[in-house]
Enzyme design. Structure first.
Site, PDB file in Angstrom:
ATOM      1  N   ARG A 166       0.749  -1.037  -0.047  1.00 28.29           N
ATOM      2  CA  ARG A 166      -0.137   0.113   0.009  1.00 28.29           C
ATOM      3  C   ARG A 166       0.938   1.434  -0.006  1.00 28.29           C
ATOM      4  O   ARG A 166       0.558   2.182   0.524  1.00 28.29           O
ATOM      5  CB  ARG A 166      -0.811  -0.023   1.322  1.00 28.29           C
ATOM      6  CG  ARG A 166      -1.740  -1.238   1.140  1.00 28.29           C
ATOM      7  CD  ARG A 166      -2.754  -1.218   0.101  1.00 28.29           C
ATOM      8  NE  ARG A 166      -3.623  -2.559   0.045  1.00 28.29           N
ATOM      9  CZ  ARG A 166      -3.242  -3.667  -0.519  1.00 28.29           C
ATOM     10  NH1 ARG A 166      -2.026  -3.504  -1.199  1.00 28.29           N
ATOM     11  NH2 ARG A 166      -3.935  -4.877  -0.227  1.00 28.29           N
ATOM     12  N   SER A 234     -10.589   0.239   3.722  1.00 26.75           N
ATOM     13  CA  SER A 234      -9.606  -0.118   4.853  1.00 26.75           C
ATOM     14  C   SER A 234      -9.039   0.933   5.480  1.00 26.75           C
ATOM     15  O   SER A 234      -8.436   1.712   4.924  1.00 26.75           O
ATOM     16  CB  SER A 234      -8.537  -1.063   4.524  1.00 26.75           C
ATOM     17  OG  SER A 234      -9.353  -2.387   4.034  1.00 26.75           O
ATOM     18  N   GLU A 330      -4.210   4.006   6.557  1.00 28.90           N
ATOM     19  CA  GLU A 330      -3.872   3.714   5.172  1.00 28.90           C
ATOM     20  C   GLU A 330      -4.217   4.982   4.397  1.00 28.90           C
ATOM     21  O   GLU A 330      -3.426   5.174   3.363  1.00 28.90           O
ATOM     22  CB  GLU A 330      -4.443   2.481   4.833  1.00 28.90           C
ATOM     23  CG  GLU A 330      -4.544   1.961   3.294  1.00 28.90           C
ATOM     24  CD  GLU A 330      -5.013   0.614   3.060  1.00 28.90           C
ATOM     25  OE1 GLU A 330      -5.659   0.502   1.840  1.00 28.90           O
ATOM     26  OE2 GLU A 330      -4.991  -0.178   3.704  1.00 28.90           O
TER      27      GLU A 330
END
Length: 336
Positions: A166, A234, A330
């Site tokens: 990510r 997320s 994130e």
């Protein structure tokens, strides 16, 4: 595009959390020429510029004192190569899921496991989006962008994008310095289903479209639609820990959910950690943790971003106290 003028505007419709924040100005761009014009205007008025796709991975912690540039570039094309190789190109403003389905309709395979991920084509390399055993870094050939300070156009090979979990050069060294305009993907005309992820073992998909449809159903069952319930998917990365740390946790928590990622490291399921700390389904005012998936923080409407970030901090603290694991947010937060 015509002469540019600015006036304060609400960002509420343009990010999927839906908090009431404002920008000094919001401008839609539909071509590279538009982008150059906006950047020139921003330099003349000494204003920062923030490129924005569909706002599905962005948290505005407060009003943005600059220009939010909504990247609306459209276009997709495909070229045939040797041995079933297909080069597929997508403009940065293309909706990601729409682009995936279009590629599958053209007989270009490889993106099917990434179906229904919210956002745009241009955002996909920034986050190095991934799901169900596939990361987009393994399919990207190059990324084209415009440097905000100089206006220079650059085409960066995937090998130079510093992709990580990510993560990418666009999220680190080039953060807030570039505007992505196009992404090239190296796909295949031969469908080879990737069913390595445990949740796909019983999919029984025989075609790429069937696999895409299955993944769409799985995601819809687990994740809320941002149009109905504000969220950014997320909220935390799945943390990666050492072998020693994993063994210590496994001894104390036999039901620990973890996956080996090689070299002795283990990836923990962030949702499981949050659930074990009692946060799943919790609501605090107008924000909370989604009842179906503890990894998703939600905004029920009419809330404040400070409340969401406070809840995120509480989760980070409790996970650390119980598991000695650091939880990293994130989505990107502005201003950082």
């Amino acid at each position: 595009m015509g002469q540019l003028t600015l006036q304060p505007a609400s960002l509420k419709p343009w990010h999927t959390l839906g908090f009431e924040v404002k920008a000094q100005g919001i401008i839609d761009v539909f071509s590279e020429e538009d982008i150059h014009q906006v950047l020139s205007f921003a330099r003349q008025h000494d204003l920062p510029v923030l490129p924005l796709g569909e706002g599905s991975n962005t948290i505005f912690a407060k009003d943005f004192a600059g220009i939010v540039m909504r990247v609306c570039l459209q276009g997709r094309r495909m070229e045939y190569g040797a041995d079933g190789q297909l080069m597929v190109y997508g403009a940065a403003g293309e909706n990601w899921h729409g682009f995936v389905r279009w590629a599958l309709d053209q007989g270009a395979y490889g993106l099917e496991n990434l179906s229904l991920i919210p956002g745009t084509v241009g955002a996909s390399p920034i986050q190095n989006i991934g799901a169900y055993g596939v990361e987009v870094k393994d399919l990207i050939d190059w990324v084209r962008y415009i440097d905000i300070a100089s206006g220079k156009v650059v085409q960066l090979k995937a090998s130079d994008c510093v992709f990580g979990y990510r993560d990418s050069i666009f999220k680190q060294q080039l953060r807030d310095q570039i505007v992505i305009t196009e992404v090239a993907f190296c796909l295949s005309s031969h469908f080879k289903p990737n069913l390595s992820y445990m949740g796909l073992h019983d999919s029984q998909a025989e075609t790429a479209l069937q696999l895409s449809d299955y993944i769409v159903k799985v995601r819809e069952a687990k994740l809320p639609d941002p149009q109905n319930l504000g969220n950014v998917g997320s909220f935390f990365k799945n943390p990666i820990i050492s072998e020693d740390h994993y063994q210590a946790l496994k001894e104390n928590f036999p039901n620990l959910v973890a996956y080996s990622v090689g070299e002795g490291d283990w990836k923990l399921a962030a949702g499981w950690l949050i659930d074990q700390c009692g946060f799943k389904g919790i609501r605090k005012g107008n924000v909370g943790v989604y009842k179906q998936q503890a990894l998703v923080l939600v905004h029920f409407g009419e809330g404040y971003v400070e409340d969401l970030l406070s809840l995120a901090w509480d989760i980070q603290q409790q996970v650390w106290l119980r598991f000695s694991v650091r939880m990293e947010i994130e989505p990107r937060i502005y201003p950082q």
